[in-house]
Each structure stands twice: as C-alpha cells, then as structure tokens.
Design a protein around this motif. Sequence first.
Motif, PDB file in Angstrom:
ATOM      1  N   HIS A 172      44.063  27.799  -9.943  1.00 59.39           N
ATOM      2  CA  HIS A 172      44.232  26.703  -8.986  1.00 59.39           C
ATOM      3  C   HIS A 172      45.720  26.406  -8.808  1.00 59.39           C
ATOM      4  CE1 HIS A 172      42.884  22.979  -6.913  1.00 59.39           C
ATOM      5  NE2 HIS A 172      44.023  22.505  -7.369  1.00 59.39           N
ATOM      6  N   GLY A 173      46.165  26.347  -7.546  1.00 62.14           N
ATOM      7  CA  GLY A 173      47.556  26.021  -7.260  1.00 62.14           C
ATOM      8  C   GLY A 173      48.490  27.205  -7.191  1.00 62.14           C
ATOM      9  N   ASP A 174      48.061  28.381  -7.638  1.00 55.22           N
ATOM     10  CA  ASP A 174      48.918  29.573  -7.574  1.00 55.22           C
ATOM     11  C   ASP A 174      49.215  29.946  -6.122  1.00 55.22           C
ATOM     12  OD1 ASP A 174      49.073  29.881 -10.278  1.00 55.22           O
ATOM     13  OD2 ASP A 174      47.712  31.593 -10.412  1.00 55.22           O
ATOM     14  N   ARG A 175      50.426  30.384  -5.889  1.00 52.78           N
ATOM     15  CA  ARG A 175      50.793  30.852  -4.547  1.00 52.78           C
ATOM     16  C   ARG A 175      50.352  32.310  -4.405  1.00 52.78           C
ATOM     17  NH1 ARG A 175      54.544  28.955  -0.654  1.00 52.78           N
ATOM     18  NH2 ARG A 175      55.311  30.582   0.775  1.00 52.78           N
ATOM     19  N   VAL A 176      49.541  32.578  -3.382  1.00 52.74           N
ATOM     20  CA  VAL A 176      49.022  33.923  -3.121  1.00 52.74           C
ATOM     21  C   VAL A 176      49.333  34.280  -1.668  1.00 52.74           C
ATOM     22  CG1 VAL A 176      46.949  35.360  -2.954  1.00 52.74           C
ATOM     23  CG2 VAL A 176      47.186  33.711  -4.837  1.00 52.74           C
ATOM     24  N   VAL A 177      49.893  35.455  -1.480  1.00 50.39           N
ATOM     25  CA  VAL A 177      50.202  35.944  -0.133  1.00 50.39           C
ATOM     26  C   VAL A 177      49.296  37.135   0.160  1.00 50.39           C
ATOM     27  CG1 VAL A 177      51.963  36.964   1.359  1.00 50.39           C
ATOM     28  CG2 VAL A 177      52.597  35.179  -0.296  1.00 50.39           C
ATOM     29  N   ALA A 178      48.620  37.111   1.311  1.00 49.41           N
ATOM     30  CA  ALA A 178      47.728  38.209   1.700  1.00 49.41           C
ATOM     31  C   ALA A 178      48.028  38.629   3.126  1.00 49.41           C
ATOM     32  CB  ALA A 178      46.265  37.781   1.590  1.00 49.41           C
ATOM     33  N   VAL A 179      48.026  39.935   3.360  1.00 54.37           N
ATOM     34  CA  VAL A 179      48.109  40.415   4.733  1.00 54.37           C
ATOM     35  C   VAL A 179      46.767  40.167   5.417  1.00 54.37           C
ATOM     36  CG1 VAL A 179      49.797  42.209   4.119  1.00 54.37           C
ATOM     37  CG2 VAL A 179      47.356  42.786   4.227  1.00 54.37           C
ATOM     38  N   GLY A 197      43.393  50.824  10.278  1.00 50.01           N
ATOM     39  CA  GLY A 197      43.727  52.208   9.986  1.00 50.01           C
ATOM     40  C   GLY A 197      45.214  52.445   9.814  1.00 50.01           C
ATOM     41  N   ALA A 198      46.018  51.377   9.780  1.00 52.27           N
ATOM     42  CA  ALA A 198      47.455  51.523   9.542  1.00 52.27           C
ATOM     43  C   ALA A 198      47.694  52.004   8.115  1.00 52.27           C
ATOM     44  CB  ALA A 198      48.164  50.192   9.775  1.00 52.27           C
ATOM     45  N   LEU A 199      48.792  52.733   7.923  1.00 46.98           N
ATOM     46  CA  LEU A 199      49.082  53.334   6.632  1.00 46.98           C
ATOM     47  C   LEU A 199      50.524  53.044   6.231  1.00 46.98           C
ATOM     48  CD1 LEU A 199      48.055  55.266   4.353  1.00 46.98           C
ATOM     49  CD2 LEU A 199      49.085  57.127   5.683  1.00 46.98           C
ATOM     50  N   MET A 200      50.689  52.365   5.112  1.00 45.82           N
ATOM     51  CA  MET A 200      52.025  52.142   4.557  1.00 45.82           C
ATOM     52  C   MET A 200      52.421  53.359   3.733  1.00 45.82           C
ATOM     53  SD  MET A 200      51.911  48.135   3.407  1.00 45.82           S
ATOM     54  CE  MET A 200      50.195  48.036   2.892  1.00 45.82           C
ATOM     55  N   ASP A 201      53.587  53.924   4.027  1.00 45.79           N
ATOM     56  CA  ASP A 201      54.031  55.087   3.257  1.00 45.79           C
ATOM     57  C   ASP A 201      54.687  54.640   1.956  1.00 45.79           C
ATOM     58  OD1 ASP A 201      56.585  54.180   3.961  1.00 45.79           O
ATOM     59  OD2 ASP A 201      56.931  55.780   5.422  1.00 45.79           O
ATOM     60  N   ARG A 202      55.063  55.591   1.142  1.00 51.99           N
ATOM     61  CA  ARG A 202      55.618  55.267  -0.170  1.00 51.99           C
ATOM     62  C   ARG A 202      56.873  54.402  -0.059  1.00 51.99           C
ATOM     63  NH1 ARG A 202      54.870  57.496  -5.299  1.00 51.99           N
ATOM     64  NH2 ARG A 202      56.470  56.748  -6.744  1.00 51.99           N
ATOM     65  N   ALA A 203      57.719  54.700   0.916  1.00 52.38           N
ATOM     66  CA  ALA A 203      58.958  53.934   1.057  1.00 52.38           C
ATOM     67  C   ALA A 203      58.662  52.462   1.320  1.00 52.38           C
ATOM     68  CB  ALA A 203      59.804  54.525   2.183  1.00 52.38           C
ATOM     69  N   MET A 204      57.694  52.171   2.187  1.00 50.18           N
ATOM     70  CA  MET A 204      57.347  50.779   2.457  1.00 50.18           C
ATOM     71  C   MET A 204      56.719  50.120   1.231  1.00 50.18           C
ATOM     72  SD  MET A 204      55.097  49.062   5.552  1.00 50.18           S
ATOM     73  CE  MET A 204      56.527  48.917   6.651  1.00 50.18           C
ATOM     74  N   LEU A 205      55.875  50.848   0.524  1.00 51.01           N
ATOM     75  CA  LEU A 205      55.274  50.288  -0.690  1.00 51.01           C
ATOM     76  C   LEU A 205      56.353  49.984  -1.729  1.00 51.01           C
ATOM     77  CD1 LEU A 205      52.151  52.603  -1.010  1.00 51.01           C
ATOM     78  CD2 LEU A 205      52.138  50.175  -0.403  1.00 51.01           C
ATOM     79  N   GLU A 206      57.363  50.812  -1.811  1.00 50.97           N
ATOM     80  CA  GLU A 206      58.454  50.559  -2.764  1.00 50.97           C
ATOM     81  C   GLU A 206      59.242  49.311  -2.366  1.00 50.97           C
ATOM     82  OE1 GLU A 206      60.548  54.274  -2.763  1.00 50.97           O
ATOM     83  OE2 GLU A 206      59.262  55.146  -4.330  1.00 50.97           O
ATOM     84  N   PHE A 261      50.572  47.464  13.357  1.00 48.34           N
ATOM     85  CA  PHE A 261      49.766  46.805  12.324  1.00 48.34           C
ATOM     86  C   PHE A 261      50.321  47.053  10.915  1.00 48.34           C
ATOM     87  CE2 PHE A 261      46.399  47.071  15.712  1.00 48.34           C
ATOM     88  CZ  PHE A 261      46.311  45.707  15.928  1.00 48.34           C
ATOM     89  N   LEU A 262      51.623  47.241  10.817  1.00 47.48           N
ATOM     90  CA  LEU A 262      52.299  47.323   9.522  1.00 47.48           C
ATOM     91  C   LEU A 262      52.996  45.991   9.249  1.00 47.48           C
ATOM     92  CD1 LEU A 262      53.843  50.898   9.804  1.00 47.48           C
ATOM     93  CD2 LEU A 262      51.963  50.192   8.300  1.00 47.48           C
ATOM     94  N   PRO A 263      53.137  45.606   7.989  1.00 49.58           N
ATOM     95  CA  PRO A 263      53.737  44.303   7.693  1.00 49.58           C
ATOM     96  C   PRO A 263      55.213  44.249   8.063  1.00 49.58           C
ATOM     97  CG  PRO A 263      53.322  45.532   5.665  1.00 49.58           C
ATOM     98  CD  PRO A 263      52.661  46.296   6.779  1.00 49.58           C
ATOM     99  N   ASP A 264      55.624  43.109   8.587  1.00 44.21           N
ATOM    100  CA  ASP A 264      57.032  42.828   8.814  1.00 44.21           C
ATOM    101  C   ASP A 264      57.624  42.389   7.468  1.00 44.21           C
ATOM    102  OD1 ASP A 264      59.433  41.263   9.264  1.00 44.21           O
ATOM    103  OD2 ASP A 264      58.931  41.307  11.406  1.00 44.21           O
ATOM    104  N   GLN A 296      49.299  33.654   4.635  1.00 52.11           N
ATOM    105  CA  GLN A 296      48.887  34.895   5.289  1.00 52.11           C
ATOM    106  C   GLN A 296      50.036  35.513   6.070  1.00 52.11           C
ATOM    107  OE1 GLN A 296      45.348  34.167   7.609  1.00 52.11           O
ATOM    108  NE2 GLN A 296      44.125  33.625   5.823  1.00 52.11           N
ATOM    109  N   LEU A 297      50.162  36.822   5.911  1.00 52.59           N
ATOM    110  CA  LEU A 297      51.113  37.614   6.680  1.00 52.59           C
ATOM    111  C   LEU A 297      50.322  38.380   7.730  1.00 52.59           C
ATOM    112  CD1 LEU A 297      53.908  38.839   7.227  1.00 52.59           C
ATOM    113  CD2 LEU A 297      53.412  40.549   5.479  1.00 52.59           C
ATOM    114  N   ARG A 298      50.460  37.969   8.997  1.00 48.95           N
ATOM    115  CA  ARG A 298      49.642  38.578  10.056  1.00 48.95           C
ATOM    116  C   ARG A 298      50.251  39.891  10.514  1.00 48.95           C
ATOM    117  NH1 ARG A 298      45.362  37.931  12.834  1.00 48.95           N
ATOM    118  NH2 ARG A 298      44.892  36.018  11.680  1.00 48.95           N
TER     119      ARG A 298
END
Length: 373
Positions: free
Chosen positions: A102-109, A166-175, A138-141, A129-131
């Motif tokens: 309870h109270g934790d900050r959670v960010v979700a796409v 169906g968007a795909l984050m590549d390794r560089a974005m995940l890093e 459809f990749l995160p900003d 939420q990150l739209r």
Amino acid sequence: MYIDPFGVETWMNEWETKCEWNLAETCVESLTIEELLQLAGKNSADLSELLAMKMTYGAIEGSDRLRNAIAALYKGQSPENVIVTHGTIGANMLVHKALVEHGDRVVAVVPTYQQHYSIPASIGADGHQLRLREENGFLPDLDELRALVTPETNLIAINNPNNPTGALMDRAMLEEIAAIASEAGAWILCDEVYRGTDQEGDGMTASIADIYEKGISTAGMSKAYSLAGLRLGWIAGPREVIEAVAIHRDYDTISVGMIDDHFAALALENREQVLARSQRITRGNLAILEAWVEQEPRISWVKPRSGTTALLKYDLPMSSREFCVALLKETGVMFTPGSALGMEGYVRIGYANAPEVLKQGLGLVSDFLAAQG
C-alpha cells in the motif's frame, strides 16, 4: 478487496463461445498432445511413461527437469532463479502481491495486460501510467518514463513483446529502462509471455532478467508454445524475489499439476521445433494480415514486430464495442474492442490461428466494412 473488472477477460467470457471465427485469440494455434509428441520425436507409445506417475503434489517449486528447461531460455538464470506458477497470469499476480505494498509508487506502460495496473491499484499502490502512442510505434517515450520514475518508485511494469500492439523493445531500449530503474532502486517486472515470436532472427527477445540485477521476467506455455491448456507459467529473477513469491504462492497455488509439469518440460526441451512451428504461423499470418490492411481504406495500423496481436485503427462512426458486437452478430468474426484495453477507436486482432481461419475471417470483415457505406 476491490479490483476493477478485467476488461479483456470479461469480453472474452461474454463472446468467445458465441463466435464462428475467433480473431480475438492470442495464443499461437494450439497443439494437440499428439502433435507435441511428434515435434518431440515421440509417439503415443511414449505416453506409457505417465502410467507410473503417482498423483502427488509433485515438486513444489516445479520439477528439477522443468526448471532446468526454463533456465535454459535465459542467458544468466539458474534453476534456483526460477519458480513455476499457474500460467503467466499467476506469475504476474504473485510478483505484484509479493513486491507491492500500500502506498508504493508503481509505474506501468499502457496499453498492456490489465494485471499490471489493476492489481497494484487494488493493493492501494500509487499507480502511474506511461501511455504508449502510435506516433512512437507504441514504444515508450523514455523521457516521459524518467519523469515518472522518482526515488520513491518501487516497481516498473512493462510488457515485451507488447500486448496488444506487437511493439518490440530491443536490448538497447531495455538497457536504458534498466538504467532509469537502477537510479531509483526500482524493480522491473517484464511480462514476456510472447517471447519467442519475433518476426526476425531466432524470435527470442532479450530478457530483462538477463539485463538488470533487479529484473524479473514472467512467461508461460500459452502463447508462443501453443499449450494454454497446461496452465503453466514461471517467474525468473533474483533469488530474493523467488523466495518472497514462494511465501505468497503457498497460499494460492502450492504446486502445479505433475502432468502439466511433464508436458511443459517436454515442450521446452524441444523448444526449437515448437518455436519453429509457431514462427511459421505468426510470420506467415502477419504477411496475410499486412496485405489485407493495405487494401482496406478504413483500416490502419502500426505493423507488429513480434507477438500474436495487432491494434487496428478503424474509420467508422461507432465505438469499438459497437463495432465488435455488430461484426460478431453479422459475420461471426470476433475481435476485441479497444475499449477493453483503454484504447478506444481501435480493435485488437489475434493473427496466430490457422491461416485459413484468418483468411476466411478477414474476408468477412471486408464484407462488413464495405456494407457500412
């Protein structure tokens, strides 16, 4: 505890048994046990090895055989970093329950599978939420993500490959996302249930569990492995997460079925053959879908790079639910309305069923669109 109704599952429960052409299905065309045995180089005679299996609870965290097979899907995970769950849906739920207070900050796409924001909200988390937007593929900003992730952030929930886009984050974005999380000391939960269905290469997306020391990957047998009926998934991540999850899991799972464990291990031990079949279906079907979109003036999209689903934007003066209900009643074709995913003005299509089903269904959708004047 109040939790919001699950939009997609509510829609599926209402209509899935009433359609003739299910283009809302998100699993790659399901395997029969006979087909699985054939892919594994076995036959029905090999089922005799099940006859001596005593129907106990089995290994609580999952059999050594299965956890070894799961660990082999990752670059840096051992069986001790894996726990088996009741589907990916169970894996996601357990991670949120074990790590979010309870109270934790959670960010979700968003859009994403609704678990990743509705479960934290039900716990009383401070959800943000990150739209994902069409103009960004459809990749995160990442600048927007940096603004949302504060030192108080406990968890970032992402979905790669993304459902429904169906968007795909590549390794560089995940890093880069891992670096943002690391600065805040936050966990990253990455729902990777569609991993193995990339449209290029070997089909295997880089996993967050292998990229980030506080990265947690969830996946299962339903989508890429065509075995939803096993109801089997897993969590791969740091041992402290596995231990925290195990406490919660004792209250709602105890163990998965021994027969489910057996067939999941068989499939993963022969994953090259299983995934080759899945990729033939998803890659061939996406080409069919792309050709259809190109000739439909009222449909546009961002072409998926992975997964089994796509968002289709339609140009009609009706809500997405009105569109989907009218389509289903007039043609028997089932889509998922974007409203169930927080994406009004779109419908979600699942394109990983049998090619003939997809072709027939799309032909009927064309007839429906043409009749709208």
